[in-house]
Design an enzyme around this catalytic site. Sequence first.
Site, short mmCIF file in Angstrom:
data_model
loop_
_atom_site.label_atom_id
_atom_site.label_comp_id
_atom_site.label_asym_id
_atom_site.label_seq_id
_atom_site.Cartn_x
_atom_site.Cartn_y
_atom_site.Cartn_z
CB THR A 1 9.53 -13.50 9.12
OG1 THR A 1 9.75 -12.86 7.87
CG2 THR A 1 10.05 -14.92 9.07
CE1 TYR B 1 15.45 1.94 14.93
CE2 TYR B 1 16.51 1.87 12.78
CZ TYR B 1 16.57 2.09 14.14
OH TYR B 1 17.75 2.47 14.72
CE LYS C 1 12.19 -6.21 6.81
NZ LYS C 1 11.49 -7.39 7.32
CB ILE D 1 15.39 -6.16 8.85
CG1 ILE D 1 16.10 -5.00 9.56
CG2 ILE D 1 14.49 -6.92 9.84
CD1 ILE D 1 15.16 -3.93 10.13
#
Lengths: 308, 308
Positions: free
Chosen positions: B50, B140, B172, B213
């Site tokens: 994003t 992550y 994620k 997230i």
Amino acid sequence: MKANPNFSGVIAPVVTPWGDDGAPDFDRFVEHCEWLLENGCTGLAPFGTTSEGNSLGLDERMEVLEDLVDSGVDPKRLMPGTGACSLTDTIVLTEHAVEMGCGGVLMLPPFYYKNPSEEGLFRFFAEVIEEVADDDLKIYLYHIPPVAQVGFSLPLIGRLMKEFPRTVVGLKDSSGDWSNTKAILDAYPDLEVFPGSEVFLLDGLRNGASGCISATANVSAAGMRRVFDNWQGPDADKLQDGVTALRKAIQGYPMIPVLKALIAHYRQDPGWAKARPPFTALPEAEAAKAVQTLADAHGFKLEFAEAA
Amino acid sequence: MKANPNFSGVIAPVVTPWGDDGAPDFDRFVEHCEWLLENGCTGLAPFGTTSEGNSLGLDERMEVLEDLVDSGVDPKRLMPGTGACSLTDTIVLTEHAVEMGCGGVLMLPPFYYKNPSEEGLFRFFAEVIEEVADDDLKIYLYHIPPVAQVGFSLPLIGRLMKEFPRTVVGLKDSSGDWSNTKAILDAYPDLEVFPGSEVFLLDGLRNGASGCISATANVSAAGMRRVFDNWQGPDADKLQDGVTALRKAIQGYPMIPVLKALIAHYRQDPGWAKARPPFTALPEAEAAKAVQTLADAHGFKLEFAEAA
């Protein structure tokens, strides 16, 4: 054939050798590039897909290109890949290639974000061209939807050619779809079009293509060159049949690892077989099988002047 | 909930504002980051999908992160995206994030080459971890197959956790597939798992997830935070329903452009709406419609302390 082409003939997306430290091995790379130019290739496209180009870092790409030009290879015969996900890195790499005197650049579209709009892709290329702002920049659009997922539609190609006629001069079509290559050739006769596989070399030449840019040119450019040099001659179809059969046999293996395995075998240099993650080298048994199968069925071998 | 989590709660993949010159706009960026941390977010993930993270150049990413840390934001609350196509650039970005004191990094797999082997992906991460060689590195894994195409299988996640238990601590999951998130939660209770959409926030928390997230946390973190803070309370389902409905309404528009259009509108700062190619800004009429629709149906608005 175009009037004043920047490139034509057989171009290899040069495979990248890695040293024991995992960094690009400049000496092996330059040696392979020189051998290719002496054995069928008319040009080289370092940092293409087959080159593990997108596994090289930003600085590594520039260092390798500088080493290659410093070695004495004519930069006009080089068409390095400079397309990256980001506008900024694409500009950095493209400016650098132009500074190095490269005859052209092979430019992927930004490929992380999927299904971009035609307007967004157009603006990406327009910003690169306007930022580099150099008449020596010659862009070959790199259409490879099976890998990049993002590609070039016919209207986008036409819009870029119309807006930047002296800069957007060619295209590599690695769609693997002859009907797409044919449609591009028919729509844009002024574009220097290179199919991404020698399977389409003769059909391409008969329809106005400029040659081919093919992974397997790393090990079998000489045969492709014979097709290119004799495409209007009586033996053209026969020559093409041999080239096609060899390509299909090599395609039976994972492309990048098998090319490296073949070079490692015939150069008697096992280090050549290394690949950078996410690729892995071909297991030894599979490499041996590839060597044997290609030799038996196609008389395939590689002869290196320097080899023992 | 993990014993000593590095991150938990609501994390925004921060949208990146662009200046008139097309470069990242540091001032707008820092202002937005600070506002997010004061309005629901427990952490920030700059350079996510994003964030147009892959539209930023290698140097730009590092400069923006340095500016953010220099501004006084606690780096332990930052989980920047550092995964790139190349091993080399991934190492450069990851080393830099660790040097800046970031609490973690959100790492895409190498995403140019499709269908890599599990062994090849494992080696990629192993080489990054061994090269960075720092106990402060907390990775992550960023699983987003709809965009990256390359993702993390259950066995690969387990192999990485087993080999690097102090480093590979979270994931994620932006697959958009709850059954995949659930399978990961069930298989690896020690992993800090964050669904990539708040639609799965409450279900996630009830199954051991650490939070979410989510793109839309850029404009609606407060509601998600209420779910996170009250997930064991009597109103949890009702709170989740509101959050889900708003998410689905925002999803009716192209995500990155609509988030920027909403921020531009409520900050009364049209420059915020810019996107970098291959993205384009939402057309004005569509932006106005988004503002109106979300306000009418969901009472949506953004309140900025500094706004006029």
